[in-house]
Design an enzyme around this catalytic site. Sequence first.
Site, PDB file in Angstrom:
ATOM      1  N   PHE A 148       2.573  -3.401  -8.562  1.00 18.26           N
ATOM      2  CA  PHE A 148       1.501  -3.360  -7.563  1.00 18.26           C
ATOM      3  C   PHE A 148       2.009  -4.007  -6.286  1.00 18.26           C
ATOM      4  O   PHE A 148       2.404  -5.171  -6.281  1.00 18.26           O
ATOM      5  CB  PHE A 148       0.233  -4.081  -8.037  1.00 18.26           C
ATOM      6  CG  PHE A 148      -0.868  -3.979  -7.021  1.00 18.26           C
ATOM      7  CD1 PHE A 148      -1.629  -2.830  -6.927  1.00 18.26           C
ATOM      8  CD2 PHE A 148      -1.107  -5.006  -6.110  1.00 18.26           C
ATOM      9  CE1 PHE A 148      -2.623  -2.700  -5.959  1.00 18.26           C
ATOM     10  CE2 PHE A 148      -2.093  -4.883  -5.137  1.00 18.26           C
ATOM     11  CZ  PHE A 148      -2.852  -3.728  -5.073  1.00 18.26           C
ATOM     12  N   ASP A 180       8.527  -9.291  -4.442  1.00 17.14           N
ATOM     13  CA  ASP A 180       7.126  -9.422  -4.042  1.00 17.14           C
ATOM     14  C   ASP A 180       6.553 -10.618  -4.802  1.00 17.14           C
ATOM     15  O   ASP A 180       6.250 -10.525  -5.989  1.00 17.14           O
ATOM     16  CB  ASP A 180       6.384  -8.119  -4.379  1.00 17.14           C
ATOM     17  CG  ASP A 180       4.900  -8.189  -4.047  1.00 17.14           C
ATOM     18  OD1 ASP A 180       4.368  -9.308  -3.888  1.00 17.14           O
ATOM     19  OD2 ASP A 180       4.266  -7.115  -3.967  1.00 17.14           O
ATOM     20  N   LYS A 199      -1.307 -14.102  -0.970  1.00 18.31           N
ATOM     21  CA  LYS A 199      -2.437 -14.687  -1.699  1.00 18.31           C
ATOM     22  C   LYS A 199      -2.684 -16.199  -1.485  1.00 18.31           C
ATOM     23  O   LYS A 199      -3.593 -16.557  -0.765  1.00 18.31           O
ATOM     24  CB  LYS A 199      -2.338 -14.345  -3.179  1.00 18.31           C
ATOM     25  CG  LYS A 199      -2.620 -12.862  -3.426  1.00 18.31           C
ATOM     26  CD  LYS A 199      -2.871 -12.549  -4.864  1.00 18.31           C
ATOM     27  CE  LYS A 199      -3.548 -11.209  -5.043  1.00 18.31           C
ATOM     28  NZ  LYS A 199      -2.676 -10.044  -4.971  1.00 18.31           N
TER      29      LYS A 199
HETATM   30  C1  LIG Z   1      -2.436  -8.788  -4.208  1.00 17.67           C
HETATM   31  C2  LIG Z   1      -1.063  -8.247  -4.180  1.00 17.67           C
HETATM   32  C3  LIG Z   1      -0.618  -7.430  -3.124  1.00 17.67           C
HETATM   33  C4  LIG Z   1      -1.521  -6.945  -2.034  1.00 17.67           C
HETATM   34  O1  LIG Z   1      -1.984  -7.961  -1.209  1.00 17.67           O
HETATM   35  P1  LIG Z   1      -3.190  -7.646  -0.171  1.00 17.67           P
HETATM   36  O2  LIG Z   1      -3.359  -8.931   0.559  1.00 17.67           O
HETATM   37  O3  LIG Z   1      -4.377  -7.251  -0.989  1.00 17.67           O
HETATM   38  O4  LIG Z   1      -2.731  -6.541   0.708  1.00 17.67           O
HETATM   39  C5  LIG Z   1       0.703  -7.020  -3.146  1.00 17.67           C
HETATM   40  N1  LIG Z   1       1.546  -7.384  -4.122  1.00 17.67           N
HETATM   41  C6  LIG Z   1       1.148  -8.170  -5.141  1.00 17.67           C
HETATM   42  C7  LIG Z   1       2.132  -8.560  -6.197  1.00 17.67           C
HETATM   43  C8  LIG Z   1      -0.162  -8.609  -5.215  1.00 17.67           C
HETATM   44  O5  LIG Z   1      -0.554  -9.361  -6.247  1.00 17.67           O
END
Ligand SMILES: *Cc1c(COP(=O)(O)O)cnc(C)c1O
Length: 397
Positions: free
Chosen positions: A138, A223, A252
């Site tokens: 994700f 990420d 986050k």
């Molecule tokens: C939440 C998340 C995103 C997306 O972040 P947003 O601030 O909602 O755009 C991307 N990568 C990971 C691993 C996430 O947990």
Amino acid sequence: MKRNEIISQAEKVIATTYKRLPLVLEKGRGCTVWDVDGRAYTDFVAGIAVCSLGHARPEVARAICEQAEKLFHVSNLYYTIPQVELASWLVAHSFADRVFFSNSGAEANEAAIKLVRKYFHDKGEPGRHRIIAMDQSFHGRTFATLSATGQQRIREGFDPVLGGFEFVPFNDVAALRAKINDSVCAVMLEPVQGEGGVRCPDEGYLKAVRQLCDDSGIFLILDEIQTGMGRTGRLFAYEHFGIEPDIMTLAKALGNGLPIGAMLAREGVASAFKPGSHASTFGGTPVITAAALEVVRLLERENIIAHCRETGDYFKARLMMLKEKHDVIEEVRGMGLLLGMKLKENGAPIVNACLGKGFLINCIQEKILRFVPPLIISREEIDRLIACLDEVLQKGC
Ligand SMILES: *Cc1c(COP(=O)(O)O)cnc(C)c1O
């Protein structure tokens, strides 16, 4: 307005993108939130791994207010102090040399994707533009990050997505090796998959990925939007695995609830961005960076990451004990305070039953309960959730 009025009004005027629980939250403190009727809930969601220092943290509120009284925003045509201080802190505490600030996780990933393409373009290898990502990953909901997300459920309905992304199974070194060729510029992955189901890397996997990237002269993008800022028991999850990425994205927990993302990179690749290559109006704006600066200072000052490591181990051990007792639990996994409990049946009824008993928990991929409380959660709060889960699982729902 009372609860039902608020909910029915919301259903009329707010976009239909979210499936929400029938709960109107009004205030929070530490690991507790209260709804409009004054009912308290212990929060094991923390805004999805965002409010790591707890809710309405007074020191952060103060930093926001103090900065807001000085200066909200001036644009990136000028320098501002909190932005420089926050970037300096991140550089000092990570592998990285430079930071680009965005407003969200997806935008941080967008920056990372643009950066690796730009690097090889400038090097005279524009054909080297593909990124290999993971099944079940994700990376966000914008078009590029959606295209990097290996979940059909999330991409459904938006074709054609951006080209240039290939997918391999997480934890499969051979599959990754087989996909790397001279059209590939980077490998992009979460060190622990969050939304995909709290999936941890196998022993040696990330080292092997790092090695493959080095051998083929391509970049490793981690990420750490969900895993970063202490969530796994280290400031960044990569520290557990004896590797460093070339590029890392954060969001986050960085602002403890204020919108901020960051793309961190080593000098060698970071300098592919020239003035004008990329930008964000609100990226790194003073109020938000002042808040994030207070967040990182608190993480250090209060030794919160060590606390996360200890309570995470304790929490995981308690979940394992539940697994011994309840047949419906298939697996307990995760690191630090990013924990998952895979069930043999749907988790939604359990989420609802816990809500009724005053606990917020989250269910992903239908059968996986995810626990991402504030990193300041206490053993006593964990014990109370465990007792609640024990009772709920006993009864069956
Ligand atoms: C939440 C998340 C995103 C997306 O972040 P947003 O601030 O909602 O755009 C991307 N990568 C990971 C691993 C996430 O947990």
